[in-house]
Enzyme design. Structure first.
Site, mmCIF file in Angstrom:
data_model
loop_
_atom_site.group_PDB
_atom_site.id
_atom_site.type_symbol
_atom_site.label_atom_id
_atom_site.label_comp_id
_atom_site.label_asym_id
_atom_site.label_seq_id
_atom_site.Cartn_x
_atom_site.Cartn_y
_atom_site.Cartn_z
ATOM 1 C CE LYS A 6 -4.278 1.748 1.742
ATOM 2 N NZ LYS A 6 -5.416 1.546 2.623
ATOM 3 C CD1 TRP A 61 -5.627 -1.236 -2.679
ATOM 4 C CD2 TRP A 61 -4.020 -2.047 -1.367
ATOM 5 N NE1 TRP A 61 -6.128 -1.305 -1.402
ATOM 6 C CE2 TRP A 61 -5.165 -1.801 -0.574
ATOM 7 C CE3 TRP A 61 -2.870 -2.557 -0.754
ATOM 8 C CZ2 TRP A 61 -5.201 -2.043 0.790
ATOM 9 C CZ3 TRP A 61 -2.897 -2.815 0.603
ATOM 10 C CH2 TRP A 61 -4.057 -2.555 1.367
#
Ligand SMILES: Nc1ncnc2c1ncn2[C@@H]1O[C@H](COP(=O)(O)OP(=O)(O)OP(=O)(O)O)[C@@H](O)[C@H]1O
Ligand SMILES: Nc1ncnc2c1ncn2[C@@H]1O[C@H](COP(=O)(O)OP(=O)(O)OP(=O)(O)O)[C@@H](O)[C@H]1O
Ligand SMILES: [Mg+2]
Ligand SMILES: [Mg+2]
Lengths: 546, 546
Positions: free
Chosen positions: B439, B444
Site C-alpha cells: 500500500k 495498492w
C-alpha cells in the site's frame, strides 16, 4: 467421521452456467425445421433458457411436473432440457417413432403437463390428440410466422419466451431431484420409464468425458445424430457445455448426403450415432471419395457395429469408438477408446478389439452371471447375463412397481437382458439380447456374431439372424438380408465365408431376401417384427420337395 | 420429485478398483529411498493396498482414525492414500518442511494413531518424539533389510503387509466419509486442517480431468513433483488410475538434473509442480540443450509462474498450464488450458494469457468482492478479494471452530485471502495475497506484478517485492533479489524495464541482493521471513546521506 467439505448439489443448471461462463465462444449450430441454419453461443442459449424457464413457471410448471418434447435435434430442444431440468421439473423426451398406441400410453402414464413439438409432428399429435389428457397444453417449437394450422389448441414457442427476463437464479435443488424421463421403446410390453436425476445426469457426463476422452476437445464440434428424443442423445447435451465443445444439431434429415454436407460445413470432429446412420454416411463418403472436413472420430452404439463399418472408417482416418449402453443407463455403459498399448497393435488386431463393445466407463460396474446368478469370470470365455451398477443406472421404473421388482437382482444390480462375455483387457462382447439368442440342439448361437460375419459378404448390405422354430433342433438360424446389388448368394455360398469362424451347425440354413429390414423406434432391426413376418416359414430340410 | 437412479457412493476405493480393472497395464514407477527404481502395475498396487488395509485393521485402525504420513512421493505413500481412505480412516499427510513446533502441534491436534515415515525422516521424528502422543505407533516405510536404527520403537512397513490377503472387499462407506487431512503450512498462526471426504476427492479428480484435459492421456506418464505430503499432490493420485496414466514418483531428489534424468528415462509427458522446481529443471534443459524425451506438458501452480518461465517452456514445445489453488480447495481451483480460439493467437498474446492464473475448473465458482462484500464485475478491471465455492472446497477447518467461523461469508463462500481480478474470458489474475499487497500513498501495488516484470531482467534469477513501512507513503515497494550472475543492476536500471508497465510511483525504491530467498514449507518465497529480515531497513530517501 464426515469430511468438512462444502456440499454443493450436482445440478444440470450448473453445467449450463459453467458453459455460458467458461466457454462463451462455443455454442450450438442447428438445422431448423424452418429450413435454415441457426447458430448461437452458450451465453446466448443461456439467456433464452432463462426466458423459457420463466415462461414455464408462468404457465404453472412446478418442481416435479413433467414437460414432454416431441422434437428433432435442435437448439430449442436443447433449451428445453435445461429450462425444464433447471427449475426442478422433468423433461420427458418422447420418441416420435413410437406407435400411436405407445405414444398415448406414455403421455397418459407420465401425466405430462405441457407437450412441446416440432412442426413436423403436428400430424402425429393430431391423430392421437383425443386420447391425450384434456389439460395437456401443446406448444409448437417455432415462431409466429411459421406456426402451422393445428386441429388442436397450441401455443407458440417463441411467444412463450417473449418479454421474459434473460437471467435467472436457478433454484438450489437437492441433487437427487429428477430432471429427465425417457421410456424404453417397448419392444417388449408397455414402454417403461427411466427417471434420471440431476446427480445421475451430471455424473454420467463427467464419467463420459473421463472415459471416452478422445472424442471431447474444447473447440472441436460434436454432432449428435443420436436423438435428443431418446436417452439424452447419449449425454452429449450435458457434456458439450461442460467441456466447451460446440454442438451441431442435424434436425430431421439424417440421410448420408445431408449429414455429409452438414459435417463438412461445420467441421464436425466427433459424430455419434447408431450403425444404420453410418451406413448412409459411408455411402456418401464412398461416393464423394473423401471424408467431411475435420471429421476424426465416430462413436457407434445402440446396435453392434459391423466389422466392415469399423474398417471403412478406420482406413479413412476416422477413429471408431464402439460403445454400448441402454436407456436404463443414461445411456453409456462402455466406451470405445483403446488402451494406449493396443493402439500400437497391427491394424487387424485393433479392428478385432473394436468389434467388441468397448470397456466400462469410470463409475459403471459390470458383472456376468450364469443361470443361478453365480458370477462368472471375466476371461473372454465365460458367457452370461450382463448386470450393471452405477450412479447413472436406474434403481427402478417410473410408476411401475411390477417392472421395477423384476429388473434387479438381490444385490441391487440391474439386469440388462443382454448376454455377454468380458475379456481380460476389460472388453465387453455382447453376444446377443437374451431373447434374440438362437438355441439349436441345446447349444446357443449368437445372432450378432452371425450378422457381423455375414455383413462382410459384398453382396449383403444389411442382415439379421433369426432363430426360427424347428421341430428337431428347437430353433435353427435363418438369415434375413438386404442385397447390396443384383447378386443373391445362397446359404451354401455364404457358408464358405463363415466357415472360418463358425461350425457347420452354427451356420444359417437359409437366406431370405427383403428390400429393407423393419426398424424399431430406436433405430435397430426389429427382430420381433421379423419373427412375426417369418411366421409360416418352412426350413429347407422340412419343405416337401416339389 | 426424486429421480429413480441408483445411489452409489463416490469412493476413492472405487477409483483404485477401476484403475486395477480398466487400466491393468498402467502403474507406478518410483525412485525409492532405498536408492533404486521400483515399478509395478495398478493391479499389483491394488494387491499390496489390500494387504496394507488388512494390516491397518489388524493394528486396530477404525473408521475415522487418523493415520499420518511423513514421506516423499513414492508407491508406498500412494498405497497409504488408498488403504487408509479405503477402510474409512483418514490419511493425514504431514509436510516434513514444517517446523518442529508445527509438526508437534498437528500430530497432537489430529490425534494420529499411526505415523508412517520414510527412512529420511527418522531424525526429524527422533527430535520431536517425546512431544508426540505416547500411544502413537511409528511405521518405517521400508523393508526389514533397510530398517534404520531408531531411538523410538517402530514397525517395518513391509512386515505390516506380510502374510495379509491380497484381496479386499472395500466397505461401502457413505460418500461424505472423510479420507484425507492436510494442514495449511501455517504462515499465519497455527496450521489449520482441511478434512477431505471421499466425495470431494472423487469429484475433484473428475473435474480436474474435465478441465485440465490436455494433461491427461491414457498411457502418457505423469510426474507429480508436487508432494503427496501436501494437498494430495494436486489430486494426481486419484486422477491417474481413473484415466489410465502411469505415475512417476520422483522420491527425494527434486533438483534439475535428477528430474531431467528421471523424466527422460520414463518418458514423462506431463509434469506438475511449483515454479521453483521448474527453475531447476529449466537450468538443466538449457545445459543439455534439449528437453527430456516425451515431455509435452507442464502444470505450474502454488505461486505465480513468471512470464520468462512460461516462455522458456513454450518456445521449447512444452505446453504450460498455469493453475491456481489452495490446500482448502483440494487444491485445484483453476486450470491452464487455453480455449481453442486463443490457441490460434500470436505467441505473445498466448503467453500473456498464460501469465494469468487460468480459468475456473468445472465445479468451482469464483467471485470477487469489495470491502463491503459487494460482488464486483468480472471485467478484468475490478480487483477484489476472491471467494470460492465448490464440492472440493472446505466448509470449515478440522477441530477449529474459531478459524472456521472466520473463513466463510454469510452465503457460505470461502475467503481465499487472495486479491484478484477475473477477465471476460474467465481468466483469473491473482494480484497478491491480501497480506502481501503493497500500500503506497493510499494506492495498492501488486507484488506479483512487480516480481513477474522484474524477473524478465536477465540479471535477476529470482525476486520478491515487499512492502516496507514508510512514514510518508505508508509502505514503499522494495525488491529482494537473487542475482543470475555477476551483474547487479540498480533500482534505476530496473526502472527502464518496468516503465513499460508501471507508473513511477509503483516501481521499487531499492533492490536488496541476497544469495537465496527464504522458502515456506509449500515451496514459496516466505515474505513473512523477508519482512522480518528487513526489520531495520531504511528507505533510500530516508537515509541520512553520509
Ligand atoms: N454396441 C452395441 N452392440 C450390441 N448391442 C447394443 C449395443 N449398444 C446397445 N445395444 C443393445 O441396445 C440395448 C439398449 O437399447 P435401448 O435402451 O436404446 O432400447 P431397446 O433396448 O432397443 O428398447 P426396449 O428396451 O424397449 O426393447 C442394449 O440392451 C443392447 O441389447
Ligand atoms: N498460480 C498461482 N499464482 C499466484 N499465487 C498462487 C498460485 N497458486 C497458488 N497461489 C497462492 O498459494 C496459496 C495457496 O497455497 P497453499 O494452500 O498451498 O498454502 P499457503 O497458503 O502457501 O500456506 P498458508 O495457508 O499456511 O499460509 C493461494 O492462496 C495463493 O496465494
Ligand atoms: Mg432395452
Ligand atoms: Mg493459505
Amino acid at each position: 467421521m464426515e469430511g468438512m467439505m462444502m456440499h454443493r448439489p450436482l445440478l444440470v443448471s450448473n453445467i449450463l452456467e459453467y458453459g455460458m461462463n467458461a466457454h462463451r465462444k462455443a455454442g450450438i449450430t442447428s438445422v431448423r425445421t424452418e429450413g435454415d441454419i441457426h447458430s448461437y453461443t452458450y451465453p446466448e442459449a443461456g439467456a433464452r433458457i432463462a426466458q423459457l424457464a420463466h415462461g414455464l413457471r408462468r404457465r404453472g410448471v412446478q418442481i416435479g411436473d413433467r414437460v414432454a418434447t416431441l422434437a428433432w435435434n435442435g437448439y430449442r430442444h436443447f433449451e428445453l432440457y435445461y429450462a425444464v431440468g433447471g427449475i426442478g421439473a422433468i423433461c420427458h423426451t418422447i420418441n416420435p417413432r413410437l406407435s400411436a398406441e405407445q405414444l398415448i400410453y406414455i403421455v397418459n402414464h407420465a401425466e405430462d403437463k405441457l407437450l412441446f413439438l416440432d412442426t413436423t409432428f403436428v400430424p402425429v399429435i393430431a391423430a392421437v390428440a383425443e386420447h391425450l389428457p384434456d389439460d395437456l397444453t401443446f406448444v409448437i417449437m417455432t415462431d409466429r410466422a411459421h406456426m402451422p394450422d393445428t386441429p388442436f389448441d397450441a401455443l407458440c414457442y417463441e411467444e412463450l419466451l417473449e418479454g421474459e427476463e434473460e437471467a435467472i437464479a436457478w433454484p438450489e435443488l437437492d441433487e437427487n431431484t429428477a430432471c429427465g424421463l425417457c421410456y424404453t421403446s417397448g419392444t417388449t410390453g408397455h414402454p417403461k420409464g427411466a427417471l434420471y436425476s440431476n446427480r445421475s445426469s451430471v455424473l454420467h457426463a463427467l464419467t463420459l468425458v473421463v472415459s471416452q476422452k478422445r472424442s471431447f476437445e474444447e473447440g472441436k464440434p460434436i454432432l449428435p445424430v443420436v436423438p435428443l428424443f431418446h436417452v439424452n442423445a447419449w449425454g452429449l447435451p450435458y457434456v458439450a457445455p461442460m467441456i466447451g465443445a460446440s454442438l451441431v444439431m442435424p434436425g430431421p434429415a439424417l440421410d448420408g448426403p445431408s449429414l455429409f454436407k452438414l459435417m463438412d460445413q461445420e467441421k464436425v470432429y466427433s459424430a455419434w450415432g447408431v450403425p444404420t446412420v453410418w451406413m448412409g454416411l459411408l455411402g456418401e463418403i464412398k461416393a464423394q471419395g473423401r471424408i467431411p472436413e475435420g471429421f476424426g472420430d465416430v462413436v457407434i452404439g445402440g446396435s453392434a457395429a459391423p466389422r466392415s463399418m469399423i474398417e471403412a472408417f478406420e482406413t479413412r482416418g476416422v477413429a471408431v469408438g464402439h460403445a454400448w449402453g441402454m436407456t436404463e443407463m443414461s445411456p453409456i455403459g462402455t466406451h470405445g477408446c483403446l488402451p494406449a498399448w493396443m493402439e500400437e497393435l497391427p491394424f487387424e488386431e485393433r479392428i478385432d478389439a473394436k468389434t467388441k463393445q468397448g470397456r466400462r466407463c469410470y463409475g459403471v460396474d459390470l458383472k456376468i452371471v450364469d443361470e443361478d446368478g453365480k458370477v462368472l469370470p471375466q476371461d473372454g470365455e465365460a458367457v452370461g447375463e450382463l448386470y450393471v451398477r452405477g450412479n447413472a443406472v436406474v434403481a427402478g421404473y417410473f410408476r411401475n412397481p411390477e417392472a421395477s421388482a423384476d429388473s434387479h437382482d438381490a444385490d441391487g444390480w440391474f439386469a440388462t437382458g443382454d448376454v455377454a462375455s468380458v475379456d481380460p483387457d476389460g472388453f465387453l462382447s455382447i453376444q446377443d439380447r437374451a431373447k434374440d439368442l438362437i438355441k439349436s440342439g441345446g447349444e446357443w448361437i449368437s445372432s450378432i456374431d452371425l450378422e457381423n460375419a455375414a455383413t462382410a459378404h459384398p453382396a449383403i448390405a444389411q442382415c439379421a439372424a433369426i432363430g426360427v422354430p424347428h421341430p428337431r433342433w428347437d430353433e435353427r438360424p435363418v438369415l434375413v438380408a438386404v442385397a447390396a446389388g443384383e447378386d443373391r448368394p445362397t446359404a451354401e455360398d455364404l457358408h464358405e465365408l463363415l466357415s472360418e469362424h463358425f461350425a457347420k451347425w452354427q451356420m444359417p440354413d437359409d437366406i431370405i431376401w427383403l428390400d429393407s429390414l423393419p426398424m424399431t423406434a430406436t433405430g435397430k432391426v426389429s427382430k420381433l417384427t421379423l419373427r412375426k413376418t417369418l411366421g409360416d416359414y418352412q426350413h429347407p430340410d422340412l419343405r416337401v420337395s416339389a
